[in-house]
Design an enzyme around this catalytic site. Structure first.
Site, PDB file in Angstrom:
ATOM      1  N   ARG A 106      -1.306  15.359  -5.237  1.00  0.00           N
ATOM      2  CA  ARG A 106      -2.378  15.804  -4.339  1.00  0.00           C
ATOM      3  C   ARG A 106      -1.801  16.647  -3.214  1.00  0.00           C
ATOM      4  O   ARG A 106      -1.818  16.269  -2.050  1.00  0.00           O
ATOM      5  CB  ARG A 106      -3.136  14.600  -3.838  1.00  0.00           C
ATOM      6  CG  ARG A 106      -4.052  14.136  -4.950  1.00  0.00           C
ATOM      7  CD  ARG A 106      -4.855  12.990  -4.595  1.00  0.00           C
ATOM      8  NE  ARG A 106      -6.137  13.084  -5.256  1.00  0.00           N
ATOM      9  CZ  ARG A 106      -7.059  12.167  -5.178  1.00  0.00           C
ATOM     10  NH1 ARG A 106      -6.871  11.103  -4.459  1.00  0.00           N
ATOM     11  NH2 ARG A 106      -8.191  12.317  -5.816  1.00  0.00           N
ATOM     12  N   GLN A 111      -4.611  21.605  -5.233  1.00  0.00           N
ATOM     13  CA  GLN A 111      -5.989  21.198  -4.922  1.00  0.00           C
ATOM     14  C   GLN A 111      -7.008  21.674  -5.972  1.00  0.00           C
ATOM     15  O   GLN A 111      -7.901  20.930  -6.343  1.00  0.00           O
ATOM     16  CB  GLN A 111      -6.392  21.724  -3.551  1.00  0.00           C
ATOM     17  CG  GLN A 111      -6.808  20.606  -2.636  1.00  0.00           C
ATOM     18  CD  GLN A 111      -6.832  20.997  -1.176  1.00  0.00           C
ATOM     19  OE1 GLN A 111      -6.755  22.169  -0.840  1.00  0.00           O
ATOM     20  NE2 GLN A 111      -6.946  20.018  -0.320  1.00  0.00           N
ATOM     21  N   ASP A 114      -7.328  19.293  -8.947  1.00  0.00           N
ATOM     22  CA  ASP A 114      -7.524  17.876  -8.657  1.00  0.00           C
ATOM     23  C   ASP A 114      -8.772  17.328  -9.361  1.00  0.00           C
ATOM     24  O   ASP A 114      -9.854  17.225  -8.785  1.00  0.00           O
ATOM     25  CB  ASP A 114      -7.609  17.695  -7.136  1.00  0.00           C
ATOM     26  CG  ASP A 114      -7.666  16.248  -6.723  1.00  0.00           C
ATOM     27  OD1 ASP A 114      -7.770  15.378  -7.612  1.00  0.00           O
ATOM     28  OD2 ASP A 114      -7.629  15.979  -5.519  1.00  0.00           O
ATOM     29  N   TYR A 213      -2.976   7.795  -0.275  1.00  0.00           N
ATOM     30  CA  TYR A 213      -3.673   6.701  -0.961  1.00  0.00           C
ATOM     31  C   TYR A 213      -3.494   5.395  -0.190  1.00  0.00           C
ATOM     32  O   TYR A 213      -2.542   5.229   0.575  1.00  0.00           O
ATOM     33  CB  TYR A 213      -3.076   6.490  -2.357  1.00  0.00           C
ATOM     34  CG  TYR A 213      -3.486   7.522  -3.370  1.00  0.00           C
ATOM     35  CD1 TYR A 213      -4.780   7.562  -3.867  1.00  0.00           C
ATOM     36  CD2 TYR A 213      -2.568   8.440  -3.848  1.00  0.00           C
ATOM     37  CE1 TYR A 213      -5.149   8.494  -4.815  1.00  0.00           C
ATOM     38  CE2 TYR A 213      -2.921   9.387  -4.789  1.00  0.00           C
ATOM     39  CZ  TYR A 213      -4.214   9.397  -5.272  1.00  0.00           C
ATOM     40  OH  TYR A 213      -4.579  10.320  -6.203  1.00  0.00           O
TER      41      TYR A 213
HETATM   42  P1  NAD Z   1      -9.032   6.044  -4.538  1.00  0.00           P
HETATM   43  O1  NAD Z   1     -10.081   6.372  -5.527  1.00  0.00           O
HETATM   44  O2  NAD Z   1      -7.684   5.613  -5.010  1.00  0.00           O
HETATM   45  O3  NAD Z   1      -9.613   4.882  -3.554  1.00  0.00           O
HETATM   46  C1  NAD Z   1     -10.872   5.003  -2.925  1.00  0.00           C
HETATM   47  C2  NAD Z   1     -10.794   4.493  -1.493  1.00  0.00           C
HETATM   48  O4  NAD Z   1     -10.663   3.068  -1.479  1.00  0.00           O
HETATM   49  C3  NAD Z   1      -9.623   5.041  -0.684  1.00  0.00           C
HETATM   50  O5  NAD Z   1     -10.113   5.699   0.462  1.00  0.00           O
HETATM   51  C4  NAD Z   1      -8.823   3.787  -0.336  1.00  0.00           C
HETATM   52  O6  NAD Z   1      -8.222   3.876   0.956  1.00  0.00           O
HETATM   53  C5  NAD Z   1      -9.881   2.703  -0.360  1.00  0.00           C
HETATM   54  N1  NAD Z   1      -9.361   1.342  -0.517  1.00  0.00           N
HETATM   55  C6  NAD Z   1      -8.396   0.887  -1.359  1.00  0.00           C
HETATM   56  N2  NAD Z   1      -8.216  -0.453  -1.205  1.00  0.00           N
HETATM   57  C7  NAD Z   1      -9.108  -0.855  -0.253  1.00  0.00           C
HETATM   58  C8  NAD Z   1      -9.425  -2.106   0.347  1.00  0.00           C
HETATM   59  N3  NAD Z   1      -8.799  -3.239   0.007  1.00  0.00           N
HETATM   60  N4  NAD Z   1     -10.383  -2.144   1.301  1.00  0.00           N
HETATM   61  C9  NAD Z   1     -11.043  -1.003   1.668  1.00  0.00           C
HETATM   62  N5  NAD Z   1     -10.799   0.189   1.145  1.00  0.00           N
HETATM   63  C10 NAD Z   1      -9.832   0.278   0.194  1.00  0.00           C
HETATM   64  O7  NAD Z   1      -8.781   7.227  -3.511  1.00  0.00           O
HETATM   65  P2  NAD Z   1      -9.307   8.738  -3.535  1.00  0.00           P
HETATM   66  O8  NAD Z   1     -10.731   8.746  -3.133  1.00  0.00           O
HETATM   67  O9  NAD Z   1      -8.966   9.383  -4.809  1.00  0.00           O
HETATM   68  O10 NAD Z   1      -8.429   9.420  -2.383  1.00  0.00           O
HETATM   69  C11 NAD Z   1      -7.809   8.700  -1.376  1.00  0.00           C
HETATM   70  C12 NAD Z   1      -7.118   9.629  -0.372  1.00  0.00           C
HETATM   71  O11 NAD Z   1      -6.547  10.792  -0.951  1.00  0.00           O
HETATM   72  C13 NAD Z   1      -8.017  10.142   0.696  1.00  0.00           C
HETATM   73  O12 NAD Z   1      -7.263  10.139   1.877  1.00  0.00           O
HETATM   74  C14 NAD Z   1      -8.302  11.540   0.298  1.00  0.00           C
HETATM   75  O13 NAD Z   1      -8.700  12.334   1.401  1.00  0.00           O
HETATM   76  C15 NAD Z   1      -6.957  11.928  -0.213  1.00  0.00           C
HETATM   77  N6  NAD Z   1      -7.051  13.119  -1.074  1.00  0.00           N
HETATM   78  C16 NAD Z   1      -6.195  14.158  -0.838  1.00  0.00           C
HETATM   79  C17 NAD Z   1      -6.262  15.308  -1.613  1.00  0.00           C
HETATM   80  C18 NAD Z   1      -5.352  16.479  -1.386  1.00  0.00           C
HETATM   81  O14 NAD Z   1      -4.657  16.511  -0.402  1.00  0.00           O
HETATM   82  N7  NAD Z   1      -5.313  17.437  -2.278  1.00  0.00           N
HETATM   83  C19 NAD Z   1      -7.175  15.377  -2.638  1.00  0.00           C
HETATM   84  C20 NAD Z   1      -8.025  14.280  -2.877  1.00  0.00           C
HETATM   85  C21 NAD Z   1      -7.939  13.148  -2.075  1.00  0.00           C
END
Ligand code: NAD
Length: 366
Positions: A106, A111, A114, A213
């Site tokens: 990521r 991007q 993704d 993450y």
């Molecule tokens: P994911 O699907 O792995 O998880 C979903 C959400 O669940 C996350 O926000 C995580 O913090 C939360 N979570 C996990 N365990 C938890 C718990 N016990 N209690 C409460 N919440 C909990 O994650 P995702 O949506 O694919 O992405 C997560 C991160 O990656 C975010 O910060 C997102 O902004 C970032 N991201 C970055 C890029 C990039 O830079 N290119 C692209 C996509 C996402």
């Protein structure tokens, strides 16, 4: 569909020959005639498998198809390398090269590739629509001559890509939304969408890894989150859970006790159902009625919005292909950090540690 006609047009212009399985796009709204107009040929399944240098797919191909791929062929798709590493054995045995869309790093450069974010966006949106359809109440605040209808209260657990899209969609429908995430950094995003961010004192522990993450939490930190969720669930008409930790079972966030505190007619949508679920009562792929509360455990919501899910995925795949195709020829530079990150097997060697461990191999250097 791994490629839509728009993407085919771009690939063909770049010197790539594209063949599409006959009728494969129909359910997503893409006709064979549109693919032909974009420059693709239409092929039957067996002919397509035996002739492809690159097989771009949505999910991992069946072993019987892998058996007929050309020597040296490249497979690209959602290959589940972390959840089902052993299932990649046929690809390794055939000495093929495979890239898993879910392992694309990521980074800013990646991007446009993704696909996890693309699918999470679709799932977060659709989860709210399912909840709205099944809730015996409306989402917006309405002031009518027959009285005032209060807005629905929606609780979103996990405010990553899917959670944020769920919040945005529920807000657009007029619901009052609150959300919780272990990553404090998510608070700003939640608030910017007009929702309330629920904070839990986790004692200052690090909850986010270098990739953005969530880290796996201690049992005590998880319990603190659950206690807060149990208090809020009873006040919510809808709970949408999206919390995941890559490569691990989804954390339990919504206990049976929490569901017991919800009013009959309330709805739970568990988007983590495929990795075990965030709700104690979720049955993956089923809808459970618990004292009048409906608990949905959908396994593949993007497939229910196949047209746009394909459009987004196809752009992700096409961007990825631009890294391995040069003027119509395959050119794989394993020094590229995106290719290195996404590669699970390279010419038969297990490049990914989890796949190597599942197959009893040592990690091959590419
Ligand atoms: P994911 O699907 O792995 O998880 C979903 C959400 O669940 C996350 O926000 C995580 O913090 C939360 N979570 C996990 N365990 C938890 C718990 N016990 N209690 C409460 N919440 C909990 O994650 P995702 O949506 O694919 O992405 C997560 C991160 O990656 C975010 O910060 C997102 O902004 C970032 N991201 C970055 C890029 C990039 O830079 N290119 C692209 C996509 C996402």
């Amino acid at each position: 569909m791994a490629l839509t006609p728009d993407s085919v047009k771009k690939l063909v212009a770049g010197g790539v020959e594209v063949a599409v399985e006959a009728g494969a796009g129909v359910k997503a709204g893409y006709l064979d005639s549109e693919y032909t107009a974009a420059g693709a040929t239409i092929a039957q399944h067996a002919a397509l498998i035996t002739s492809a240098d690159v097989l771009a797919c949505v999910n991992r191909p069946e072993a019987r198809d892998v058996a007929h791929l050309k020597a040296g062929a490249v497979v690209i798709g959602f290959l589940k390398p972390l959840d089902e590493p052993a299932a990649l054995e046929p690809i390794v045995t055939r000495q093929l090269t495979a890239f898993a869309m879910e392992l694309i790093p990521r980074t800013t450069r990646a991007q446009a590739m993704d696909a996890l974010s693309s699918m999470a966006t679709v799932a977060g949106y659709k989860a709210v629509l399912i909840a709205a359809e099944h809730l015996p109440r409306m989402f917006p605040l309405l002031m009518t001559a027959a009285g005032t209808v209060p807005p629905a209260k929606v609780l979103v657990l996990g405010a990553g890509v899917a959670g944020l899209q769920a919040i945005a969609t529920a807000r657009r429908l007029g619901a009052v939304v609150e959300a919780y995430d272990v990553r404090a950094a998510a608070g700003q995003d939640v608030k910017s969408l007009g929702a309330k961010f629920l904070e839990v004192d986790l004692g200052g522990i690090e909850t986010q890894d270098a990739g953005g993450y969530a880290k796996e939490l201690s049992p005590e930190a998880l319990q603190r989150g659950r206690d807060m969720v149990t208090k809020r669930a009873g006040q919510s008409d809808v709970v949408i859970t999206t919390a995941q930790v890559p490569g691990r079972k989804a954390p339990l966030m919504l206990t049976a006790e929490a569901v017991n505190s919800m009013r009959p007619g309330s709805v739970v949508i568990d988007l983590a159902a495929a990795t075990g679920g965030n709700c104690e009562l979720t049955k993956p792929g089923e809808t459970v009625n618990h004292n009048g509360v409906s608990i949905f455990g959908p396994l593949n919501l993007p497939a229910t919005v196949a047209g746009h899910a394909s459009q987004l995925y196809s752009r992700n795949v096409t961007s990825f292909l631009s890294l391995i195709v040069d003027k119509g020829n395959l050119k794989i530079d394993m020094a590229d950090d995106i290719l290195k990150g996404a590669c699970v097997t390279y010419q038969g060697g297990s490049v990914h540690p989890k796949v190597a461990a599942a197959l009893g191999q040592s990690v091959a250097s590419a």
